[in-house]
Design a protein around this motif. Structure first.
Motif, short mmCIF file in Angstrom:
data_model
loop_
_atom_site.label_atom_id
_atom_site.label_comp_id
_atom_site.label_asym_id
_atom_site.label_seq_id
_atom_site.Cartn_x
_atom_site.Cartn_y
_atom_site.Cartn_z
N ARG A 462 6.36 -49.51 21.76
CA ARG A 462 5.64 -50.46 20.92
C ARG A 462 4.95 -49.74 19.77
N ASP A 463 4.31 -48.62 20.10
CA ASP A 463 3.57 -47.86 19.08
C ASP A 463 4.52 -47.34 18.01
N ILE A 464 5.67 -46.81 18.42
CA ILE A 464 6.63 -46.26 17.46
C ILE A 464 7.13 -47.36 16.52
N LEU A 465 7.53 -48.49 17.10
CA LEU A 465 8.07 -49.58 16.27
C LEU A 465 7.00 -50.17 15.36
N THR A 466 5.77 -50.20 15.84
CA THR A 466 4.68 -50.71 15.00
C THR A 466 4.42 -49.77 13.83
N ARG A 467 4.44 -48.46 14.10
CA ARG A 467 4.23 -47.50 13.02
C ARG A 467 5.33 -47.61 11.96
N LEU A 468 6.51 -48.04 12.35
CA LEU A 468 7.62 -48.20 11.42
C LEU A 468 7.53 -49.50 10.64
N HIS A 478 9.12 -56.40 28.26
CA HIS A 478 9.93 -57.13 27.28
C HIS A 478 9.40 -56.87 25.87
N LEU A 479 10.33 -56.73 24.95
CA LEU A 479 9.99 -56.46 23.55
C LEU A 479 10.68 -57.49 22.66
N SER A 480 9.89 -58.14 21.83
CA SER A 480 10.43 -59.04 20.80
C SER A 480 10.01 -58.45 19.46
N VAL A 481 10.98 -57.95 18.72
CA VAL A 481 10.69 -57.13 17.54
C VAL A 481 11.18 -57.84 16.28
N THR A 482 10.28 -57.95 15.30
CA THR A 482 10.66 -58.44 13.98
C THR A 482 10.67 -57.26 13.03
N PRO A 483 11.86 -56.80 12.59
CA PRO A 483 11.91 -55.64 11.69
C PRO A 483 11.25 -55.94 10.36
N PRO A 484 10.70 -54.94 9.68
CA PRO A 484 10.16 -55.17 8.35
C PRO A 484 11.27 -55.48 7.37
N SER A 485 10.93 -56.12 6.28
CA SER A 485 11.96 -56.56 5.33
C SER A 485 12.74 -55.40 4.75
N TRP A 486 12.11 -54.21 4.67
CA TRP A 486 12.82 -53.08 4.07
C TRP A 486 13.81 -52.41 5.02
N ARG A 487 13.79 -52.75 6.32
CA ARG A 487 14.74 -52.15 7.26
C ARG A 487 15.90 -53.11 7.50
N VAL A 488 16.74 -53.24 6.48
CA VAL A 488 17.90 -54.14 6.59
C VAL A 488 18.96 -53.59 7.53
N ASP A 489 18.77 -52.35 8.00
CA ASP A 489 19.73 -51.75 8.92
C ASP A 489 19.40 -52.04 10.38
#
Length: 821
Positions: A462-468, A478-489
């Motif tokens: 969670r911490d790693i993905l939040t820092r990104l 369970h993890l529900s992740v919304t990528p930032p708009s700049w990570r289109v990959d």
């Protein structure tokens, strides 16, 4: 991508020294291709303010009167084109007398009657950039006259970063530092950019519809032409040189500074990762921009570099608004309203790739329209590839630009023009379109742990993905992740796992033995490769050297080698000697042998493909030329046909295969071989190719003196399964027989007759003498052979003699005779 260390350090104040960055970037998956030291200008280079710029009559020189601070007022003559009409107060880089650049020391010299005090220098002359189009110029007030330039342009380290195609988010200073700060757990100091205006702007925008069918491939659809488009008007720009700090960063990033407007656009692209385009507002008719697909007939567009491109129906264009207010979806529709154009007179640019000559910023441009948009990366890549245009903008677009970045970039450009160009941005900003954003991704910590084989706590994930920059929800594992708009990959949960592993550290991956799982369909797939490797190993052990030659040939070479002319032709041959695909291997080997010195031994082999009319196939070629041993040896041992045949025999034996040579008849003789020394190769009883001495005429054409022996056979060359049997403990019985046959009868034919009548007790037939003379008759020869008989028990004469008699009878039945003595 190149970025100066000082720029990265500004965004991450606690960044480690440049000497410690290489392993950090490697762990991030962004290895450094190099770190270049960018020097500062020499101490004798001062910043001076222009007091007057006057053309020198009768010359192409300009006389500059400069305020050099403590050095007083000095005069410099320069031939730089951009020195003409420099405004008062403009700051230039002055190389003072006594300063050495490279191997030249500058002083005071007279030029057309003017005492020129030093020299006004370009970036290339100072060694701080590649541009030599004119002298360096900076805005008035950049520094106090007489300030040493190295104080404002210090030594710096330029990082050359390798960026993989999926990481478009790091193709900017901010994107790279965002990733770097997340990895190092350091604070990121983002540039301060005001929020984009929410009220509508003065520029209206029309976008094409989504899901447009491609003309060339109706099965495919363009997802969108542009789904997010921002435009803002900026008036009263005092264009001129950009500030020194901006020129420095743009130069160190590998781009050429031009003027404030262009440099600002390039700088924002390098800073944020969003390409922008600026148009002269005078050319944006009706204050309107139209994004539309090209004409079916082909619109001609002249770009900023003066090159003309013919556009097609799948190419996205930016048009001015010289039309009615109704929406326009295609260029054809637009021109039906505007009237037929003259070579792109309404085209402002090829979307996301290059600007047009129409609408570009000129020297007297004061009012501009800033465009920042998000375009379909696939569409732009197709157009850029077809046009052969690879600009910095399309390099980013085709990899995936942040779909929400356009309004922020437009504001940044407008603010920089306001701050450094005295411009006035309009109060509003036009923004149209709804971009597609990365979808939510659901996974579990256990799923990621199993994939990586690493024990990482879900809390750390969670911490790693939040820092990104991700928004992470979900309870427990369970993890529900919304990528930032700049990570289109980031599209699937495996992408999240990769990010977790990357920031946790690939160095922490445990060392485990991999489990080899081979699918049934792959069993035996390596056999052909292993067979080739075995062939190479055996031939190398026999003293042959492998030759790797071109698969290309020419009609002349094929004619000279007396082989089939090329059937497969090259559309764009590099040389006249390589116009088609070869139809035999031996011409290549002959060419390779020609490189050896006179009398020097050549033992060559090649495994390669040929392309005759019968179809592509793989062949093995062998060549022997020169003596294999010193001349003190006997002739039969030193070299010759028997030695070459013996090498081939040894080659077959090492592979567990049988080898026989069948004499080639006149009508079946390979054209490459000597008529009297030629034969067909029988491999395990199957005819696979030919062997013999090279025809003397071919040898002469290739410049080969002395005997040359060649072989060419089809692959694969199967071996035999190795089997071991106990040797017989019973003694052998022998019989000698001299067969008189015409000289046209080969030894192989004689052996076949003897073996056919030899019954099961015949073990072998070996020759030991050949005789010709009056005793056997003209045109005949006597071939003496020894036949060995063996059985499970000791053979008696009564058991051998009937078999021997049957063999003699078979010989006489062929019309041949038996020599008594």
């Amino acid at each position: 991508m190149k970025l100066p260390y000082s720029w990265i350090k500004e965004l991450i104040p606690q960044l480690p020294p440049v000497t410690e960055l290489e392993p950090i970037f490697a762990q991030l998956g962004l290895p450094l291709e190099g770190i270049d030291e960018s020097p500062a200008p020499p101490a004798g280079v001062l910043l001076a303010a222009v007091q007057a710029a006057e053309p020198m009559p009768g010359t192409q020189l300009t006389r500059l009167t400069l305020d050099v601070g403590p050095q007083g007022t000095q005069t410099v003559a320069t031939g730089a084109a951009n020195a003409v009409g420099l405004p008062v107060g403009t700051v230039v880089a002055l190389v003072t007398p006594g300063t050495t650049l490279g191997e030249m020391t500058y002083g005071v010299r007279e030029m057309q009657g003017v005492q020129s005090w030093g020299m006004c220098a370009s970036a290339k002359e100072l060694g701080i950039g590649e541009s030599n189009a004119g002298i360096l110029t900076f805005p008035a007030g950049t520094a106090q006259p007489g300030t040493p330039m190295h104080q404002l342009w210090p030594v710096d380290s330029v990082l050359d970063i390798e960026v993989t195609p999926n990481r478009a988010d790091v193709l900017s200073a901010l994107g790279l530092c965002r990733d770097l700060a997340a990895f190092l757990k350091l604070d990121l100091k983002e540039p301060i950019i005001p929020a984009a205006p929410t009220q509508p702007g003065e520029i209206s925008i029309s976008l094409p519809p989504k899901g447009r069918i491609l003309e060339r491939d109706p099965q495919k659809k363009v997802r969108f032409g542009s789904d997010h488009f921002a435009a803002r008007a900026v008036s009263g720009v005092q264009n001129g040189p950009s500030p020194l700090w901006m020129q420095r960063r743009v130069s160190l990033a590998g781009m050429r500074p031009i003027d404030l407007i262009v440099d600002t656009s390039n700088y924002v692209m390098l800073e944020l990762g969003q390409p922008t385009a600026l148009y002269d507002r005078r050319d944006v008719a009706n204050d309107r921009l139209v994004v539309a697909f090209g004409l079916r007939g082909g619109e001609l567009v002249k770009d900023l570099l003066g090159n003309t491109h013919q556009m097609g129906p799948e190419d996205l264009l930016i048009l001015d608004g010289a039309m009615a207010d109704e929406p326009v979806m295609t260029v054809a529709d637009a021109f039906s309203v505007m009237g037929e154009p003259k070579q792109g007179s309404h085209v402002l640019g090829v979307a996301g790739i290059v600007g047009s000559d129409h609408g570009h910023v000129r020297a007297d441009t004061r009012d501009v329209v800033v465009e920042a948009a998000h375009f379909d990366p696939v569409l732009l890549r197709l157009t850029a590839t077809r046009l052969g245009l690879k600009t910095d903008a399309v390099y980013r677009y085709e990899r995936g630009v942040d779909p929400l970045l356009a309004p922020k970039a437009a504001v940044r450009v407008a603010e920089l023009l306001r701050e450094y160009g005295g411009a006035t941005p309009e109060a509003g900003q036009t923004l149209v379109g709804t971009p597609e954003l990365p979808a939510d991704i659901t996974t579990t910590g256990d799923q990621i742990r199993k994939l990586l084989g690493m024990q990482i706590d879900t809390a750390e994930m969670r911490d790693i993905l939040t820092r990104l920059g991700c928004a992470v929800a979900g309870e427990g594992d369970h993890l529900s992740v919304t990528p930032p708009s700049w990570r289109v990959d980031m599209l699937i949960w495996q992408d999240l796992a990769e990010e977790v592993a990357r920031l946790h550290g690939f160095v922490n991956l445990p060392e485990t033995l991999p489990h080899l799982r081979v699918h049934d369909s792959n069993l035996g797939a390596s056999a052909p490769s292993e067979n080739r490797a075995n062939l190479r190993r055996v031939l190398s052990g026999l003293g042959f050297q492998e030759a790797v030659t071109y698969t290309f040939t020419s009609d002349d070479e094929a004619q000279k080698a007396r082989t089939e002319a090329p059937n497969v032709r090259l559309r764009n041959p590099m040389t006249a000697e390589r116009t088609g695909m070869r139809t035999a291997l031996y011409p290549s080997l002959l060419g390779a042998a020609g490189g050896y010195g006179k009398g020097e031994r050549a033992l060559l082999f090649e495994l390669g493909r040929i392309f005759p009319a019968a179809g592509e196939t793989e062949r093995l070629g062998l060549l022997m030329r020169g003596d294999l041993a010193a001349k003190t040896y006997q002739d039969g041992v030193r070299g010759g046909f028997s030695v070459f045949k013996g090498l081939v025999q040894s080659f077959a034996s090492a592979l567990g295969a049988s080898f026989e040579l069948e004499q080639a008849r006149e009508g079946d003789l390979p054209a490459a071989l000597h008529p009297g020394i030629a034969g067909h190769v029988l491999w395990n009883g199957q005819k696979v190719g030919w062997l013999g001495a090279l025809h003397p005429e071919i040898a002469a054409d290739f410049g080969l003196k002395g005997d040359t022996f060649i072989l060419e056979v089809a692959l694969p060359l199967p071996g035999r399964e190795w089997a071991f049997t106990d040797p017989s403990r019973a003694p052998a019985a022998w019989r000698d027989l001299a067969v008189i046959a015409p000289q046209s009868v080969s030894y192989g034919e004689i052996v076949q007759v003897l073996q056919g009548a030899g019954d099961s007790i015949l073990e072998s037939v070996e020759p030991f003498d050949v005789f010709t003379g009056e005793q056997v008759g003209a045109g005949n020869r006597s071939v003496a052979v020894r036949m060995t008989y063996r059985d499970a028990k000791t053979l008696t004469d009564e058991e051998v003699e009937p078999v021997f008699a049957a063999q003699i009878a078979a010989v006489r039945a062929k019309g041949w005779d038996i020599r008594d003595k």
